[in-house]
Design an enzyme around this catalytic site. Structure first.
Site, mmCIF file in Angstrom:
data_model
loop_
_atom_site.group_PDB
_atom_site.id
_atom_site.type_symbol
_atom_site.label_atom_id
_atom_site.label_comp_id
_atom_site.label_asym_id
_atom_site.label_seq_id
_atom_site.Cartn_x
_atom_site.Cartn_y
_atom_site.Cartn_z
ATOM 1 N N HIS A 61 -1.423 0.748 -4.539
ATOM 2 C CA HIS A 61 -3.133 0.649 -5.179
ATOM 3 C C HIS A 61 -3.252 0.676 -3.312
ATOM 4 O O HIS A 61 -3.150 0.750 -2.301
ATOM 5 C CB HIS A 61 -3.569 -1.229 -5.306
ATOM 6 N N HIS A 63 -5.457 -2.082 -1.721
ATOM 7 C CA HIS A 63 -5.711 -3.522 -0.919
ATOM 8 C C HIS A 63 -5.214 -3.407 0.288
ATOM 9 O O HIS A 63 -4.107 -2.439 0.378
ATOM 10 C CB HIS A 63 -5.813 -4.342 -1.729
ATOM 11 N N ASP A 65 -3.426 -5.053 2.064
ATOM 12 C CA ASP A 65 -2.013 -5.204 2.452
ATOM 13 C C ASP A 65 -1.984 -4.292 2.259
ATOM 14 O O ASP A 65 0.125 -5.043 2.259
ATOM 15 C CB ASP A 65 -1.521 -7.065 1.832
ATOM 16 N N HIS A 66 -1.838 -3.412 1.384
ATOM 17 C CA HIS A 66 -0.382 -2.493 1.299
ATOM 18 C C HIS A 66 -1.336 -0.961 1.657
ATOM 19 O O HIS A 66 -0.400 -0.243 1.349
ATOM 20 C CB HIS A 66 -0.322 -2.491 -0.366
ATOM 21 N N HIS A 139 -3.626 -4.865 -12.373
ATOM 22 C CA HIS A 139 -4.100 -5.734 -11.548
ATOM 23 C C HIS A 139 -5.149 -5.625 -11.780
ATOM 24 O O HIS A 139 -5.633 -5.578 -12.800
ATOM 25 C CB HIS A 139 -3.360 -4.991 -9.856
ATOM 26 N N ASP A 209 1.843 -4.894 -6.748
ATOM 27 C CA ASP A 209 1.050 -6.631 -7.593
ATOM 28 C C ASP A 209 0.720 -5.779 -8.639
ATOM 29 O O ASP A 209 0.294 -5.108 -9.055
ATOM 30 C CB ASP A 209 -0.332 -6.699 -6.387
ATOM 31 N N HIS A 267 6.826 -9.608 -2.431
ATOM 32 C CA HIS A 267 4.556 -9.668 -2.048
ATOM 33 C C HIS A 267 4.713 -11.239 -2.229
ATOM 34 O O HIS A 267 4.132 -12.001 -3.470
ATOM 35 C CB HIS A 267 4.160 -9.249 -3.599
#
Length: 307
Positions: A61, A63, A65-66, A139, A209, A267
């Site tokens: 995805h 977001h 932090d990815h 998520h 996530d 994570h």
């Protein structure tokens, strides 16, 4: 045949001194894949000696932090005169987000860069004796997980039985193992007489996530390694539900139901920066005797064949 996983980033949304944001490197017999690309991933690749010869990046995805490591990694690949094409897979409806993130540097790599959207249950890539498929995850945004599934291997060749049947030692053995019958003076020896049933290949599953989900159980059925979201322990179970994440105990229960060989928890919330051992303990209690561990940055796991 090598199937090696290197954990480049194992933190939750907030990195810590010990944990970088999400990124998983996979080396399958020299072919290198990257799953997610959190901030600082390129430095982690240098630090843990994975090299930069990745052929594709699979995003769960978009977001931050990815994905925030993408611009820097692509720029470094360009500076290193990369010529090979690179494909980035991203969930359906997010390709424009990825393009805008990359174009924010106002540069365009000299190498060919393809951004492909993937849906739930898609065949992402067909490689040499393996495939990568997506599965739906739960998520707070468009998201998918990825399963690398190897083809079945040939059954074991029974040399003793072949010799008993009169098959001469040499090329005839290879033909039988390849599925071809061998004609002798007095009879024909069929492959099934000397070759056992097909043996399964390996299965690697990465969720990104997610909340625990039936689709993950299906994708991870019998997996040799499942890397699952375990952001929180029991003490923050409500927060896990609110934010679309899993607890370690929930990850363990899912792995038990799927019959997973090894469960890697990742994570990890910064709340456990000092000591994440409770996550492994809670997952093991739920897994009921299976192998579960908290992944650390730099940890390297070789995935054996399921013998």
């Amino acid at each position: 045949m090598t199937l090696r996983v290197t954990f480049l980033g194992t933190s939750g949304a907030i990195p810590t001194a010990e944990r970088n944001p999400s990124a998983i490197h996979l080396n399958r017999e020299g072919e290198q894949l990257l799953f997610d690309c959190g901030e600082g991933t390129q430095r982690q690749m240098m630090r843990f000696s994975t090299g930069f010869s990745i052929s594709r990046i699979c995003l769960t995805h978009v977001h931050g932090d990815h994905v925030l490591g993408l611009p820097g990694l692509l720029q470094t690949l360009d500076f290193n005169d990369r010529a090979e094409p690179l494909t980035i897979h991203t969930p359906r409806g997010t390709a424009d987000n990825v393009r805008r993130l990359i174009s924010a540097l106002d540069t365009r790599p000299a190498f060919s860069l393809e951004i492909e959207e993937v849906g739930e249950g898609d065949l992402v890539h067909r490689g040499e004796e393996y495939e990568i498929r997506t599965f739906p995850t739960e998520h707070r945004t468009r998201s998918v997980g990825y399963a690398l599934i190897e083809d079945d291997r040939k059954g074991r060749f029974d040399r003793e039985r072949a010799e008993e049947l009169g098959v001469p030692v040499g090329p005839a053995f290879g033909r039988l193992h390849a599925g071809e019958p061998v004609e002798l003076e007095d009879r024909v020896v069929e492959p099934e007489e000397v070759v056992g049933p097909p043996r399964p290949g390996r299965r690697f599953v990465y969720t990104g996530d997610t909340r625990p989900a039936d689709a993950t159980i299906d994708a991870a059925r019998g997996a040799d390694l499942l890397i699952h979201d375990a952001t929180f322990g029991d003490d923050w179970a409500d927060r896990a539900r609110e934010t679309g994440h899993s607890t370690a105990r929930e990850a363990g229960a899912l792995a038990r139901e799927a019959g997973v060989e090894r469960l890697a928890l990742t994570h990890v919330s910064s709340r456990y920066a000092g000591d994440a051992s409770r996550l492994a303990r809670e997952a093991r209690e739920s897994l009921s005797g299976g192998e579960a561990f908290v992944a650390d940055d730099g940890m390297e796991i070789d995935v054996p064949f399921p013998e």
